[in-house]
Structure formats: C-alpha cells, structure tokens
Enzyme design. Structure first.
Site, PDB file in Angstrom:
ATOM      1  N   HIS A 231     -26.713   9.621  -3.833  1.00  0.00           N
ATOM      2  CA  HIS A 231     -25.493  10.386  -3.536  1.00  0.00           C
ATOM      3  C   HIS A 231     -24.961  11.195  -4.704  1.00  0.00           C
ATOM      4  O   HIS A 231     -24.038  11.986  -4.540  1.00  0.00           O
ATOM      5  CB  HIS A 231     -24.379   9.457  -3.028  1.00  0.00           C
ATOM      6  CG  HIS A 231     -23.708   8.677  -4.122  1.00  0.00           C
ATOM      7  ND1 HIS A 231     -24.186   7.497  -4.596  1.00  0.00           N
ATOM      8  CD2 HIS A 231     -22.587   8.937  -4.843  1.00  0.00           C
ATOM      9  CE1 HIS A 231     -23.409   7.040  -5.555  1.00  0.00           C
ATOM     10  NE2 HIS A 231     -22.421   7.899  -5.737  1.00  0.00           N
TER      11      HIS A 231
HETATM   12  C1  UD1 Z   1     -17.353  10.017  -5.170  1.00  0.00           C
HETATM   13  C2  UD1 Z   1     -17.150   9.844  -6.672  1.00  0.00           C
HETATM   14  C3  UD1 Z   1     -18.369   9.178  -7.279  1.00  0.00           C
HETATM   15  C4  UD1 Z   1     -18.703   7.882  -6.570  1.00  0.00           C
HETATM   16  C5  UD1 Z   1     -18.803   8.117  -5.063  1.00  0.00           C
HETATM   17  C6  UD1 Z   1     -18.970   6.803  -4.358  1.00  0.00           C
HETATM   18  C7  UD1 Z   1     -15.794  11.579  -7.791  1.00  0.00           C
HETATM   19  C8  UD1 Z   1     -15.832  12.783  -8.638  1.00  0.00           C
HETATM   20  N1  UD1 Z   1     -16.987  11.135  -7.311  1.00  0.00           N
HETATM   21  O1  UD1 Z   1     -18.455  10.880  -4.976  1.00  0.00           O
HETATM   22  O2  UD1 Z   1     -18.111   8.880  -8.635  1.00  0.00           O
HETATM   23  O3  UD1 Z   1     -19.928   7.400  -7.055  1.00  0.00           O
HETATM   24  O4  UD1 Z   1     -17.609   8.747  -4.586  1.00  0.00           O
HETATM   25  O5  UD1 Z   1     -19.481   6.960  -3.086  1.00  0.00           O
HETATM   26  O6  UD1 Z   1     -14.746  11.028  -7.556  1.00  0.00           O
HETATM   27  N2  UD1 Z   1     -17.540  13.027   2.637  1.00  0.00           N
HETATM   28  C9  UD1 Z   1     -17.457  12.775   3.979  1.00  0.00           C
HETATM   29  N3  UD1 Z   1     -16.741  11.698   4.388  1.00  0.00           N
HETATM   30  C10 UD1 Z   1     -16.093  10.872   3.518  1.00  0.00           C
HETATM   31  C11 UD1 Z   1     -16.178  11.145   2.156  1.00  0.00           C
HETATM   32  C12 UD1 Z   1     -16.899  12.213   1.724  1.00  0.00           C
HETATM   33  O7  UD1 Z   1     -18.016  13.502   4.805  1.00  0.00           O
HETATM   34  O8  UD1 Z   1     -15.462   9.892   3.981  1.00  0.00           O
HETATM   35  C13 UD1 Z   1     -18.367  14.180   2.191  1.00  0.00           C
HETATM   36  C14 UD1 Z   1     -17.579  15.484   2.096  1.00  0.00           C
HETATM   37  O9  UD1 Z   1     -18.430  16.507   2.468  1.00  0.00           O
HETATM   38  C15 UD1 Z   1     -17.295  15.572   0.606  1.00  0.00           C
HETATM   39  C16 UD1 Z   1     -18.528  14.920  -0.011  1.00  0.00           C
HETATM   40  O10 UD1 Z   1     -18.890  13.885   0.893  1.00  0.00           O
HETATM   41  O11 UD1 Z   1     -17.112  16.888   0.175  1.00  0.00           O
HETATM   42  C17 UD1 Z   1     -18.306  14.335  -1.382  1.00  0.00           C
HETATM   43  O12 UD1 Z   1     -17.206  13.430  -1.377  1.00  0.00           O
HETATM   44  P1  UD1 Z   1     -16.366  13.162  -2.732  1.00  0.00           P
HETATM   45  O13 UD1 Z   1     -15.415  12.068  -2.518  1.00  0.00           O
HETATM   46  O14 UD1 Z   1     -15.836  14.442  -3.254  1.00  0.00           O
HETATM   47  O15 UD1 Z   1     -17.472  12.744  -3.764  1.00  0.00           O
HETATM   48  P2  UD1 Z   1     -18.636  11.668  -3.625  1.00  0.00           P
HETATM   49  O16 UD1 Z   1     -19.927  12.368  -3.751  1.00  0.00           O
HETATM   50  O17 UD1 Z   1     -18.403  10.808  -2.456  1.00  0.00           O
HETATM   51  N1  UDP Z   2     -22.508   0.374  -0.318  1.00  0.00           N
HETATM   52  C1  UDP Z   2     -22.200   0.037   1.002  1.00  0.00           C
HETATM   53  N2  UDP Z   2     -22.831   0.716   2.010  1.00  0.00           N
HETATM   54  C2  UDP Z   2     -23.749   1.700   1.778  1.00  0.00           C
HETATM   55  C3  UDP Z   2     -24.042   2.028   0.428  1.00  0.00           C
HETATM   56  C4  UDP Z   2     -23.392   1.351  -0.590  1.00  0.00           C
HETATM   57  O1  UDP Z   2     -21.394  -0.853   1.248  1.00  0.00           O
HETATM   58  O2  UDP Z   2     -24.270   2.270   2.739  1.00  0.00           O
HETATM   59  C5  UDP Z   2     -21.814  -0.340  -1.392  1.00  0.00           C
HETATM   60  C6  UDP Z   2     -22.722  -0.960  -2.407  1.00  0.00           C
HETATM   61  O3  UDP Z   2     -23.150  -2.232  -1.993  1.00  0.00           O
HETATM   62  C7  UDP Z   2     -21.826  -0.991  -3.632  1.00  0.00           C
HETATM   63  C8  UDP Z   2     -20.965   0.231  -3.491  1.00  0.00           C
HETATM   64  O4  UDP Z   2     -21.049   0.607  -2.123  1.00  0.00           O
HETATM   65  O5  UDP Z   2     -20.985  -2.129  -3.624  1.00  0.00           O
HETATM   66  C9  UDP Z   2     -21.481   1.340  -4.343  1.00  0.00           C
HETATM   67  O6  UDP Z   2     -20.839   2.523  -4.000  1.00  0.00           O
HETATM   68  P1  UDP Z   2     -21.499   3.957  -4.175  1.00  0.00           P
HETATM   69  O7  UDP Z   2     -22.960   3.844  -4.284  1.00  0.00           O
HETATM   70  O8  UDP Z   2     -20.945   4.804  -3.099  1.00  0.00           O
HETATM   71  O9  UDP Z   2     -20.824   4.466  -5.532  1.00  0.00           O
HETATM   72  P2  UDP Z   2     -21.021   4.177  -7.094  1.00  0.00           P
HETATM   73  O10 UDP Z   2     -21.123   2.724  -7.310  1.00  0.00           O
HETATM   74  O11 UDP Z   2     -22.234   4.923  -7.538  1.00  0.00           O
HETATM   75  O12 UDP Z   2     -19.809   4.778  -7.702  1.00  0.00           O
END
Ligand code: UD1
Ligand code: UDP
Length: 400
Positions: A231
């Site tokens: 991601h």
């Molecule tokens: C964010 C965090 C990242 C973390 C990740 C965990 C920042 C800068 N990044 O990244 O550090 O590892 O969350 O998962 O804060 N979207 C949906 N539905 C949702 C959420 C997001 O469709 O419920 C899509 C949208 O298109 C959005 C994109 O995902 O633009 C990215 O979401 P965003 O929260 O901006 O960043 P993440 O990549 O999720």
């Molecule tokens: N996780 C989850 N479902 C998924 C993928 C990840 O519950 O489909 C959990 C995972 O077990 C961990 C956390 O989400 O506890 C990690 O989050 P993510 O990978 O989104 O973000 P990061 O840790 O890189 O910030």
C-alpha cells in the site's frame, strides 16, 4: 485524568484497541479516554470492522475528513482537533505512529499547550521523501512523553538531541521511571517500553484462531501460502515499481498460492499503473486470492498460517516477526531495523530479482530464531502508568 486519543488510519485504530483495553481493565477509575476519529480511513473494512471486532469504544467524535491531498487533509484535521482540545481540556493528547492524523494532532496540540504522548516514537527511515518520516519527526519534537518500541528508536532520539535518563529507560512494564522534574515539551521524557502492536498480537492470537473462518473460506487449510500486502505510495504510485513487484508475485504464483488483501489505494492504482495484460493475469490467476481488506482477526489468522510474508507495511512486517514468519520487505529501507538484523526479514525493495532471491534464500534457510525484541506484551499498561506519573508530577509542582 483525561486523555484525548487521536485515531484515523487503520493501524492506529488497531493500536488504540490495546490502550483502551488496558484502561478498561486496569485504570478505569483513574483515566477517562475521549476518542477522536479523524475519518482519514472511512471504508467499513478500513475502520468500523475494527471497532466491532476489537471492542474499541465508539469514538466520541468523528471529524469525517476523508481523503484529500496531504495539505488539505492535514489542515482539516488540525482545525477539527484544535476545536475539540479547547472544548475537552484534556491533560494529554495521545498520538500513534506517523500518519497525517498524527501530524495534525501534534500541530494542533503543541500550539495550544496540550502535552503530547507519542506512541511509536523515535522510528526513522532516514528518507524524507516518505510523508510518514516528516510526520514522525514533527510529532516527536513536539512531544512531552515519547514511548519508543525499539532500541533503534531510542538511539535515533538520542542522536536527535533528546536527553535520555538511562535510569528512566525501561524495557519492562513493571519498572518505575526515576527523576522528579516534571516532563514538558521542552524537557521531554523518553521511554523504551516495547511495542503496543505486540500487546494486540498476543492478546488476539488465540481468539483469531477460534473466531475466523478465512483459512477455510479461501481454501487454504493445510496448504502453504504467501501472504502479501502492498500500500505504500512509493510503490503504488510509480508504475515501474508496481509492475516490478507484481512481476515477482506472478512468478512466485507459478508454484505457490498467494493471498493478497488489497488496500483501497492499491486497488485504485492497480487500474492505472499496472500493465493491462498483468491486470488480467492477476485477477484471473488460479493461485492468487485477491480479497478486500480483511479484519484484524482474519489478518492474524492469515499471518499465523502463512509460510512467508511479503509486505511494504510497517505493522505487517512486525506481525510476521511476532508470528515467527520470514518476511520480504518491499521497500528500500525499514524503520524496524532489528528484524532485518536478526536475519528474519530481507529488504528487497520493488526489485523483481531481489524479491525472488529473497524467496530462494528463505526456501533454503528457513527462519527459526526470533529473539524477543518487542517487549513483554504489556506496553500499554506501562505507558498508562507513566502518563499518570507525569500527571501527578505536574500536580505536585503546581502546588509548590
Ligand atoms: C495512510 C498513511 C500511511 C499508513 C496507511 C495505513 C499517511 C500520509 N499515510 O496511507 O502511513 O501506512 O494509511 O493503511 O497518513 N481510501 C479509500 N478508503 C479509505 C481510505 C483510503 O478508498 O477508507 C483510498 C483513497 O483513494 C485515498 C487513498 O486510499 O486517497 C489513500 O488513503 P490515505 O489515508 O491518504 O493514505 P494511505 O495510503 O491509506
Ligand atoms: N491489517 C488488517 N487487514 C488487512 C491488512 C492489514 O487488519 O487487510 C492490519 C495488520 O494486521 C496490521 C495493520 O493493519 O495490524 C497494519 O496496517 P497497514 O498495513 O495499513 O499500515 P502500516 O502499518 O504500514 O502503517
């Protein structure tokens, strides 16, 4: 004592489960927690599922900011958090990790003098092109209490000028801190206390086995499989990197089952950044199980049963280690350097050749030794005790 906890992204919601559980079980008479969800993640399977499954109290407020550019998203959150802090007048704000929700909480709180507790402090990738690196540096340097999960985190903070009172550094949930000077933003206190995610993995490990059916549903019973998650914006938003990762996955899928719970960012970016013929192959491949984001208990079940984990996630790297699984990290660097040092994780970047080599390595050298480097599974209780201590220290100095 009142704390305001800020959550927003999936991993923060999961981490919050451990702190809320510790408050409920051990500190209910002394700590009131007000939970603020920024709304950074909002899909049912990126947010609500965790509240239901992990018994996290319903957020007291939801700012519903949704997705937007970094600036807009952070600004909306900062505005909302500031207003709530003024209304709630907490003793502390609790911030997790390094997302935009963390940054917004730090900026809002520091400017109006609400002391910040940063959980997962001190981690560094030394790569400032990562949005998370900016977020965590700002948050650490605005914090009053910093809880670092690893030795590397402690060393990073030392290098950045935090004075570490070695006698106050604890790796145990039972050791009290020393020193009487009340911690402040200008006199912050750092604790090395283990990882709050480890608390959760231990707590939910058996429950995951009992309460989930995902292994059966995906026809994985008794079958080795690779668990993959991708991601990171650096991977999803660059076509070359995304194609290299999926080339490797498709090669591995010739002989192995791959399970890929798909983050919404990745689902969106695959459509634009992955070559069309690879998309067709990926979504029709007999050995690749692509599923929407799974619940935490389902993820734990998958991690427990997987043969190997491939990921660019911070949390999933660690959970691979907690469940004693080798891990191929799809990044150039990691904040969790200890797991690489043990030999149980390999940095392979988004490089098809290096990913396949790492796979070969773990095929011929199965990982066996996983020293305990993430604490004792009671990091949350330790942190709450130190927060209470800090509050008491301030009350005493107010009386002087
Ligand atoms: C964010 C965090 C990242 C973390 C990740 C965990 C920042 C800068 N990044 O990244 O550090 O590892 O969350 O998962 O804060 N979207 C949906 N539905 C949702 C959420 C997001 O469709 O419920 C899509 C949208 O298109 C959005 C994109 O995902 O633009 C990215 O979401 P965003 O929260 O901006 O960043 P993440 O990549 O999720
Ligand atoms: N996780 C989850 N479902 C998924 C993928 C990840 O519950 O489909 C959990 C995972 O077990 C961990 C956390 O989400 O506890 C990690 O989050 P993510 O990978 O989104 O973000 P990061 O840790 O890189 O910030």
């Amino acid at each position: 004592m009142k704390i305001v906890t800020i959550i927003g992204a999936r991993p923060q919601i999961i981490k919050a489960a451990a702190l809320s559980r510790a408050i409920r079980n051990h500190f209910a008479d002394r700590i009131q927690e007000v939970i603020v969800h920024t709304g950074q993640h909002y899909d049912e399977n990126m947010s609500q599922v965790f509240f239901d499954e992990l018994q996290i109290p319903r957020p007291d407020y939801n700012l519903n900011v949704g997705s937007a550019s970094h600036g807009i998203q952070t600004a909306r959150m900062t505005e909302g958090i500031e207003a709530l802090l003024i209304k709630e007048q907490p003793d502390f704000i609790v911030l997790y990790g390094d997302t935009n929700s963390t940054l917004a909480g730090a900026v809002a709180a520091a400017k109006i003098h609400v002391p910040i507790v940063h959980i997962e402090a001190g981690l560094r990738s030394f790569n400032k092109s990562m949005p998370e690196e900016i977020n965590r540096i700002v948050c650490d340097h605005c914090s009053t209490l910093l809880f670092t999960p690893t030795q590397a985190g402690l060393e990073n903070l030392k290098r950045e000028g935090f004075s570490i009172d070695e006698s106050g550094v604890s790796t145990s949930s039972t050791t009290p801190s020393s020193g009487t000077a009340a911690p402040t933003i200008d006199n912050p206190k750092v604790y090395h206390c283990g990882d709050i995610m480890y608390d959760n993995s231990l707590h939910f490990s058996t429950v995951a086995e009992e309460k989930t059916t995902i292994i059966r549903r995906l026809d994985l019973e008794g079958k080795p499989f690779i668990l993959a998650t991708i991601h990171r914006d650096n991977n999803t938003d660059h076509a070359e990197r995304l194609n290299a990762i999926f080339n490797a996955l498709l090669r591995l899928a010739e002989d192995n089952i791959i399970v890929l719970p798909l983050h919404p960012r990745t689902a969106k970016m695959l459509k634009t950044n992955l070559d069309t013929e690879k998309q067709t192959l990926l979504f029709s491949h007999a050995n690749i199980r692509i599923v929407p984001p799974v619940s935490f208990l389902e993820m734990v079940a998958l991690e427990r049963h997987a043969q190997l984990v491939m990921t660019d996630s911070g949390g999933v790297q660690k959970e691979a280690y907690f469940f004693k699984k080798p891990c191929i990290i799809l990044r150039q660097e990691t904040e969790w350097v200890e797991i690489v040092a043990t030999g149980n994780a390999i940095l392979a970047d988004a490089d098809e050749g290096r990913i396949l080599q790492a796979w070969q390595h773990f095929e011929s050298h199965p990982a066996t030794d996983f020293p305990p480097i993430f604490g004792d599974g009671h990091a949350a209780e330790f942190m709450l005790s130190r927060i209470l201590e800090c509050r008491a220290c301030h009350s005493k100095s107010d009386l002087l």
